[in-house]
Design a protein around this motif. Structure first.
Motif, short mmCIF file in Angstrom:
data_model
loop_
_atom_site.label_atom_id
_atom_site.label_comp_id
_atom_site.label_asym_id
_atom_site.label_seq_id
_atom_site.Cartn_x
_atom_site.Cartn_y
_atom_site.Cartn_z
N TYR A 155 -23.31 43.45 13.84
CA TYR A 155 -24.71 42.98 14.30
C TYR A 155 -25.28 42.15 13.36
O TYR A 155 -25.51 42.35 12.29
N SER A 156 -25.41 40.89 13.73
CA SER A 156 -26.10 39.96 12.49
C SER A 156 -27.12 38.79 13.20
O SER A 156 -26.95 38.64 14.55
N GLU A 157 -27.59 38.19 12.41
CA GLU A 157 -28.28 36.89 12.72
C GLU A 157 -27.61 35.72 12.52
O GLU A 157 -26.42 35.62 11.97
N LEU A 158 -27.69 34.85 13.46
CA LEU A 158 -27.05 33.54 13.21
C LEU A 158 -26.92 32.92 12.04
O LEU A 158 -25.99 32.32 11.54
N ASP A 159 -28.08 33.05 11.30
CA ASP A 159 -28.40 32.32 10.20
C ASP A 159 -27.55 33.12 8.91
O ASP A 159 -27.44 32.45 7.82
N GLU A 160 -27.08 34.22 9.20
CA GLU A 160 -26.35 34.80 8.37
C GLU A 160 -24.98 34.62 7.89
O GLU A 160 -24.19 34.85 7.02
N ASN A 161 -24.39 33.84 9.16
CA ASN A 161 -23.17 33.12 9.08
C ASN A 161 -22.14 34.36 8.72
O ASN A 161 -21.19 33.93 8.02
N LEU A 162 -22.30 35.14 9.49
CA LEU A 162 -21.05 35.99 9.27
C LEU A 162 -19.73 35.49 9.79
O LEU A 162 -19.59 34.91 10.68
N GLU A 163 -18.53 35.72 8.93
CA GLU A 163 -17.35 35.04 9.36
C GLU A 163 -16.88 35.65 10.55
O GLU A 163 -16.86 36.79 10.97
N ILE A 164 -16.37 34.51 11.25
CA ILE A 164 -15.89 35.00 12.72
C ILE A 164 -14.35 34.79 12.68
O ILE A 164 -13.77 33.92 12.23
N ILE A 165 -13.70 35.93 13.26
CA ILE A 165 -12.22 36.08 13.11
C ILE A 165 -11.91 36.28 14.57
O ILE A 165 -12.79 36.72 15.29
N GLU A 166 -10.58 36.24 14.84
CA GLU A 166 -10.08 36.47 16.15
C GLU A 166 -9.77 37.99 16.10
O GLU A 166 -8.49 38.34 15.36
N TYR A 167 -10.57 38.93 16.42
CA TYR A 167 -10.24 40.35 16.11
C TYR A 167 -9.10 41.16 16.55
O TYR A 167 -8.34 41.82 16.00
N PHE A 168 -8.65 40.71 17.77
CA PHE A 168 -7.59 41.31 18.69
C PHE A 168 -7.61 42.77 18.69
O PHE A 168 -6.78 43.68 18.52
N SER A 169 -8.74 43.41 18.70
CA SER A 169 -9.22 44.81 18.77
C SER A 169 -10.63 44.90 19.37
O SER A 169 -11.52 43.92 19.59
N PRO A 170 -11.06 46.22 19.50
CA PRO A 170 -12.30 46.36 20.30
C PRO A 170 -13.48 46.23 19.68
O PRO A 170 -14.41 47.10 19.39
N VAL A 171 -13.56 45.08 18.90
CA VAL A 171 -14.93 44.64 18.08
C VAL A 171 -15.85 43.68 18.74
O VAL A 171 -15.41 42.80 19.33
N PHE A 172 -17.26 44.10 18.87
CA PHE A 172 -18.12 43.38 19.66
C PHE A 172 -19.00 42.81 18.38
O PHE A 172 -20.10 43.26 17.69
N ASN A 173 -18.76 41.37 18.32
CA ASN A 173 -19.42 40.73 17.14
C ASN A 173 -20.80 39.98 17.96
O ASN A 173 -20.74 38.89 18.46
N VAL A 174 -22.00 40.94 17.62
CA VAL A 174 -23.17 40.36 18.31
C VAL A 174 -23.81 39.67 17.14
O VAL A 174 -24.16 40.16 16.16
N VAL A 175 -24.22 38.32 17.73
CA VAL A 175 -24.90 37.30 16.60
C VAL A 175 -26.45 37.11 17.59
O VAL A 175 -26.23 36.55 18.43
N ILE A 176 -27.57 37.23 16.85
CA ILE A 176 -28.71 36.92 17.54
C ILE A 176 -29.21 35.48 17.27
O ILE A 176 -28.94 35.17 15.96
N TYR A 177 -29.46 34.48 18.09
CA TYR A 177 -30.05 33.26 17.85
C TYR A 177 -31.21 33.28 18.14
O TYR A 177 -32.14 33.95 19.24
N ARG A 178 -32.21 32.35 17.83
CA ARG A 178 -33.51 32.01 18.14
C ARG A 178 -33.83 31.34 19.26
O ARG A 178 -34.69 31.78 19.93
N ASP A 179 -33.25 30.17 19.36
CA ASP A 179 -33.69 29.11 20.32
C ASP A 179 -32.32 28.44 20.92
O ASP A 179 -31.24 28.56 20.31
N ASP A 180 -32.68 27.52 21.90
CA ASP A 180 -31.48 26.53 22.28
C ASP A 180 -31.11 25.64 21.19
O ASP A 180 -29.87 25.42 21.01
#
Length: 228
Positions: free
Chosen positions: A112-137
């Protein structure tokens, strides 16, 4: 990346049901699985609570167990790479995170992170829910339009915020209030326009577009015959 986008007016029950189904398809070991779930800040808590409630109900079991919601991870390399990812990003884990190397069980995990935190995105191939919060359109579209996302553009699922559909459809096979699995048909072209996800390379030419492999092969054979 196959982003799930959940706007402030989304049907959250439907969104949670669908994202759980897609992320846990074959225990997450599928190319259509969403590697990022972008949630508007106005519904962040409601979405998080519904998702965790749903994950609490899941059952682990063997691949042939009809009552199991998720099963052992097949590739050992996935266990290693995701465990390293968890270790590096442990502060973002709000649910799950356990891996049993003996049984190959990986717990459904929410990062769980904020979009501004720029957490690395990988192709997980596993039961990982990468939830990222954004502010606006504006923030959302800027990120979706970045080179990293554009190069990997294949599918996108939109829940709420339907005014964004025209922009998202330029690069993706777009689904609205349904999943990529729901619209995938084996006899029609599928995919997006990302050069790292959908492309044909032939005779020193690269074309990126939704693809039906049998159609592309037929076109190639037809062109080859016309040159003989």
């Amino acid at each position: 990346i196959n982003p799930f986008i959940i706007g402030p007016d989304a049907d959250l029950e439907l969104a949670v049901t669908d994202v759980t189904r897609m992320r846990l398809y074959n225990s997450g070991q599928d190319c259509l699985g969403p590697d990022i779930i972008l949630v508007h800040q106005d519904v962040r808590e409601s979405f998080k609570n519904l998702l965790i409630k749903r994950l609490d109900q899941l059952v682990f079991g063997a691949n042939n167990d009809p009552n199991a919601n998720y099963s052992p991870i097949f590739y050992k390399d996935t266990l290693y790479s995701v465990s390293e990812y968890f270790n590096t990003n442990d502060k973002f884990i709000i649910y799950g995170g356990g891996i049993d190397f003996r049984t190959k069980k990986m717990e459904p995990t929410v990062v769980y992170s904020e979009l501004d935190e720029n957490l690395e995105i990988i192709e997980y191939f596993s039961p990982v829910f990468n939830v990222v919060i954004y502010r606006d359109d504006e923030q959302l579209i800027k990120r979706i339009s970045s080179s990293y996302f554009s190069e990997r553009a294949m599918g996108c699922s939109l829940y709420g915020s339907e005014h964004l559909s025209d922009v998202l459809r330029k690069k993706h096979t777009l689904t609205i209030n349904e999943t990529l699995e729901d619209v995938d048909q084996g006899n029609k072209p599928f995919g997006g326009y990302g050069t790292m996800s959908n492309y044909i390379f032939y005779d020193f030419k690269l074309v990126s577009k939704p693809i039906l492999i049998s159609e592309i092969v037929a076109e190639y054979l037809s062109e080859k015959r016309s040159l003989v």
